[in-house]
Motif scaffolding. Sequence first.
Motif, PDB file in Angstrom:
ATOM      1  N   ARG A 109      -8.552   4.179   6.931  1.00 44.22           N
ATOM      2  CA  ARG A 109      -8.937   4.130   5.978  1.00 44.22           C
ATOM      3  C   ARG A 109      -8.260   4.474   4.571  1.00 44.22           C
ATOM      4  O   ARG A 109      -6.978   4.645   5.006  1.00 44.22           O
ATOM      5  CB  ARG A 109     -10.081   5.305   5.725  1.00 44.22           C
ATOM      6  N   ASP A 110      -8.447   4.410   3.487  1.00 48.24           N
ATOM      7  CA  ASP A 110      -7.734   4.540   2.361  1.00 48.24           C
ATOM      8  C   ASP A 110      -6.817   5.641   2.397  1.00 48.24           C
ATOM      9  O   ASP A 110      -5.416   5.775   2.011  1.00 48.24           O
ATOM     10  CB  ASP A 110      -8.232   4.450   1.135  1.00 48.24           C
ATOM     11  N   ASP A 111      -7.471   6.937   3.025  1.00 51.26           N
ATOM     12  CA  ASP A 111      -6.605   8.076   2.997  1.00 51.26           C
ATOM     13  C   ASP A 111      -5.730   8.121   4.589  1.00 51.26           C
ATOM     14  O   ASP A 111      -4.956   9.140   4.587  1.00 51.26           O
ATOM     15  CB  ASP A 111      -7.479   9.287   2.786  1.00 51.26           C
ATOM     16  N   ASP A 112      -5.666   7.262   5.302  1.00 51.39           N
ATOM     17  CA  ASP A 112      -4.701   7.341   6.355  1.00 51.39           C
ATOM     18  C   ASP A 112      -3.174   6.886   5.856  1.00 51.39           C
ATOM     19  O   ASP A 112      -3.312   6.001   4.917  1.00 51.39           O
ATOM     20  CB  ASP A 112      -5.293   6.429   7.534  1.00 51.39           C
ATOM     21  N   TYR A 113      -2.275   7.137   6.773  1.00 46.91           N
ATOM     22  CA  TYR A 113      -0.917   6.984   6.366  1.00 46.91           C
ATOM     23  C   TYR A 113      -0.428   6.135   7.488  1.00 46.91           C
ATOM     24  O   TYR A 113      -0.486   6.319   8.698  1.00 46.91           O
ATOM     25  CB  TYR A 113      -0.086   8.352   6.253  1.00 46.91           C
ATOM     26  N   TYR A 114       0.189   5.055   7.128  1.00 43.11           N
ATOM     27  CA  TYR A 114       1.104   4.174   7.772  1.00 43.11           C
ATOM     28  C   TYR A 114       2.389   3.624   6.838  1.00 43.11           C
ATOM     29  O   TYR A 114       2.248   3.812   5.746  1.00 43.11           O
ATOM     30  CB  TYR A 114       0.361   2.904   8.442  1.00 43.11           C
ATOM     31  N   GLU A 115       3.433   3.288   7.658  1.00 45.12           N
ATOM     32  CA  GLU A 115       4.630   2.530   7.017  1.00 45.12           C
ATOM     33  C   GLU A 115       4.798   1.068   7.098  1.00 45.12           C
ATOM     34  O   GLU A 115       3.972   0.690   7.892  1.00 45.12           O
ATOM     35  CB  GLU A 115       5.568   3.462   7.415  1.00 45.12           C
ATOM     36  N   ASP A 116       5.755   0.908   6.267  1.00 42.94           N
ATOM     37  CA  ASP A 116       6.259  -0.842   6.534  1.00 42.94           C
ATOM     38  C   ASP A 116       6.354  -1.280   7.696  1.00 42.94           C
ATOM     39  O   ASP A 116       5.866  -2.432   8.199  1.00 42.94           O
ATOM     40  CB  ASP A 116       7.531  -0.998   5.592  1.00 42.94           C
ATOM     41  N   ASP A 117       7.158  -0.507   8.590  1.00 39.70           N
ATOM     42  CA  ASP A 117       7.513  -1.030   9.877  1.00 39.70           C
ATOM     43  C   ASP A 117       6.372  -1.137  10.703  1.00 39.70           C
ATOM     44  O   ASP A 117       6.346  -2.035  11.532  1.00 39.70           O
ATOM     45  CB  ASP A 117       8.254   0.138  10.619  1.00 39.70           C
ATOM     46  N   GLU A 118       5.105  -0.428  10.701  1.00 39.82           N
ATOM     47  CA  GLU A 118       3.865  -0.685  11.119  1.00 39.82           C
ATOM     48  C   GLU A 118       3.404  -1.797  10.722  1.00 39.82           C
ATOM     49  O   GLU A 118       2.647  -2.603  11.616  1.00 39.82           O
ATOM     50  CB  GLU A 118       3.141   0.738  11.028  1.00 39.82           C
ATOM     51  N   MET A 172      -6.706   8.596  -4.925  1.00 40.45           N
ATOM     52  CA  MET A 172      -5.081   8.270  -4.856  1.00 40.45           C
ATOM     53  C   MET A 172      -4.852   7.747  -3.285  1.00 40.45           C
ATOM     54  O   MET A 172      -5.647   7.698  -2.527  1.00 40.45           O
ATOM     55  CB  MET A 172      -4.291   9.506  -5.202  1.00 40.45           C
ATOM     56  N   THR A 173      -3.577   7.336  -3.227  1.00 41.50           N
ATOM     57  CA  THR A 173      -3.108   7.091  -1.663  1.00 41.50           C
ATOM     58  C   THR A 173      -1.647   7.510  -1.923  1.00 41.50           C
ATOM     59  O   THR A 173      -0.816   7.883  -2.558  1.00 41.50           O
ATOM     60  CB  THR A 173      -2.984   5.411  -2.046  1.00 41.50           C
ATOM     61  N   THR A 174      -1.404   7.810  -0.378  1.00 40.81           N
ATOM     62  CA  THR A 174      -0.095   8.299   0.013  1.00 40.81           C
ATOM     63  C   THR A 174       0.488   7.053   0.560  1.00 40.81           C
ATOM     64  O   THR A 174       1.800   7.167   0.899  1.00 40.81           O
ATOM     65  CB  THR A 174      -0.193   9.198   1.309  1.00 40.81           C
ATOM     66  N   LEU A 175       0.167   5.797   0.593  1.00 43.07           N
ATOM     67  CA  LEU A 175       0.816   4.673   1.073  1.00 43.07           C
ATOM     68  C   LEU A 175       2.067   4.329   0.010  1.00 43.07           C
ATOM     69  O   LEU A 175       1.778   4.317  -1.066  1.00 43.07           O
ATOM     70  CB  LEU A 175      -0.097   3.357   1.193  1.00 43.07           C
ATOM     71  N   ASP A 176       3.138   3.927   0.770  1.00 48.43           N
ATOM     72  CA  ASP A 176       4.137   3.655  -0.056  1.00 48.43           C
ATOM     73  C   ASP A 176       4.618   2.045  -0.163  1.00 48.43           C
ATOM     74  O   ASP A 176       5.538   1.335  -0.557  1.00 48.43           O
ATOM     75  CB  ASP A 176       5.413   4.182   0.281  1.00 48.43           C
ATOM     76  N   MET A 177       3.662   1.068   0.135  1.00 48.34           N
ATOM     77  CA  MET A 177       3.886  -0.390   0.179  1.00 48.34           C
ATOM     78  C   MET A 177       4.162  -0.729  -1.158  1.00 48.34           C
ATOM     79  O   MET A 177       3.228  -0.370  -2.143  1.00 48.34           O
ATOM     80  CB  MET A 177       2.718  -1.079   0.885  1.00 48.34           C
ATOM     81  N   ILE A 178       4.907  -1.717  -1.426  1.00 47.82           N
ATOM     82  CA  ILE A 178       5.248  -2.500  -2.566  1.00 47.82           C
ATOM     83  C   ILE A 178       5.097  -4.179  -2.486  1.00 47.82           C
ATOM     84  O   ILE A 178       5.511  -4.346  -1.073  1.00 47.82           O
ATOM     85  CB  ILE A 178       6.414  -1.907  -3.478  1.00 47.82           C
ATOM     86  N   GLY A 179       4.952  -4.716  -3.303  1.00 46.42           N
ATOM     87  CA  GLY A 179       4.778  -6.384  -3.067  1.00 46.42           C
ATOM     88  C   GLY A 179       3.373  -6.774  -3.365  1.00 46.42           C
ATOM     89  O   GLY A 179       3.334  -7.447  -4.261  1.00 46.42           O
TER      90      GLY A 179
END
Length: 550
Positions: A142-151, A238-245
């Motif tokens: 969900r929106d408050d879950d965290y994952y990163e670019d590599d994933e 808000m979000t903790t995700l750091d994705m851009i693009g």
Amino acid sequence: MKNFLLALFALLAVGLNAQNFDKQAIDGIFAEWDKPDVPGCALGIIKDGEMIYSRGFGLANLEHDIPNSPGSVFRIASTSKQFTAASIILLSLEGKLSLDDDLKSFFPDFPDYATAITVRHLLNHTSGIRDYLQIAYLKGLRDDDYYEDDEIMQWLINQTDLNFTPGDEYLYSNSGYWLLGQIVYKVAGKNMREYAFEKIFKPLKMTSTHFHNDHNEIVQNRASGYASDGNDGYKISMTTLDMIGDGGIFTTIEDAKKWDDAFYSHDVLGEDFWELMTLQGVLNNGEQIEYASGLSIGEYKGLKTIRHGGAFVGFRAEMLRFPEEHLTIVIFANRADANPSLKAERIAELLLSEKLTQTDKPENEDLITLGDIEEFELDQITGDYEIQTGIILKITADQDSLNVLQNWDNSSYKIGRTLGNSFHKAKSENLSFTFSELEDGYAQTLAMVQYDRESVAKRRKPIDTTGVDLDEFAGNYFSPELNAEYTFVVLDMSLKLIVNGKTLAMDCNMSDQDQFTTEFGVIRFQRENDTISGFELDSGRVKNLRFAKR
């Protein structure tokens, strides 16, 4: 002297443009947010290169009573895509990549289908790549879950199939723009935040704009995002995700004007740049689509538009440009229930009323009564209407009104007759239903309009569920593409879906033989030797996702 007078007249004309509109009427569009205790938005109206009106409505921060203003910094979600596209276009003009380069040349670990996907496909949403945000949702995140670019990269590499053959169709995909950001890093040798700052934001003096790739970073004048708490109040969204693009731009109304100025001036970003930015995509069959590079090229009531909206967590955005009128309307909102696209169009109708094509109205419209129009009886309207495969609206009668049940999320609401065979949702001006084509005693077509967007549904015959054994569908199913397990169980004589062992059970509503509709989308069960062996899932921006029964 002649040139001086011409310049003077031009200045006077601009001054008149800045005054000749009803500011009170524009403020009225935002009256619900023009309060000291609610989140709202910032507005900018740019005409002929001048900011003719800008102001904030509501609060940027509810905890500290900080009002929104043209200098408030908002997350603008998918409205960011034009800046990602701009970075790619600049790299192509620098000769560092070609728009016809294929995806696999950048990322060799992708399946072989990536050789048919070009940078141009990614820019135009014609790649067929499944949307990573939808993949995350289907994985149970969900929106408050965290994952990163590599994933995300691994999720996309794991997809063994596409939604469609590259170039055959248009389907909006956040994955495509996230991948474009990764391509910038590959080609430029720096992340897109650094590249865009160096090549776009710094030259244009957009000092309050950046790609936000660190959720821990402090941002001065930041507006917080909010959503309803379900009790007439608000909660932080808000979000903790750091994705851009695909998103990630933080900016202000003031900086949006500098970007709009660049569209017309070509001092920093030349004509060849903007020609590529506004070059619309073309499908394999030769059909031109509206989408270009992070921009949608279309029209509104007869006038050409270049626009893009955005929606993520507690933020909504719209940048609506009428290039031939040299008018741009920008709205950045910090509340999840906002519809800035609709509000921008309402402002346009005020400012361009003499140029917009208005819907023709019959003479003496106010004198029309229900007796002048052939009305269908309520029982001639009731039944199931299919918007697309498995997506059904069930209409039932309730005394002198109708109930609507949406089978994809089991939500229901009441609609009442307004005129003839048109109905509106109670307490909503933005959702209407019109029934037509009476045949064999029943309406055959339903046109549903929400915020000026129309969806047409056709009546479908009732499903015969005689002899259906729900226990046939029960069991565990696994998707290696999602790395997720879906479990179907029968509870209270209905089929329920559980994702990755979580306790929350999702309703499954039968919409056809071996087909069910859920919040996730349409599930089509498959058989081998008359025994359920698996299913395929269509879920918005993810198509034909396969699960095998364990």
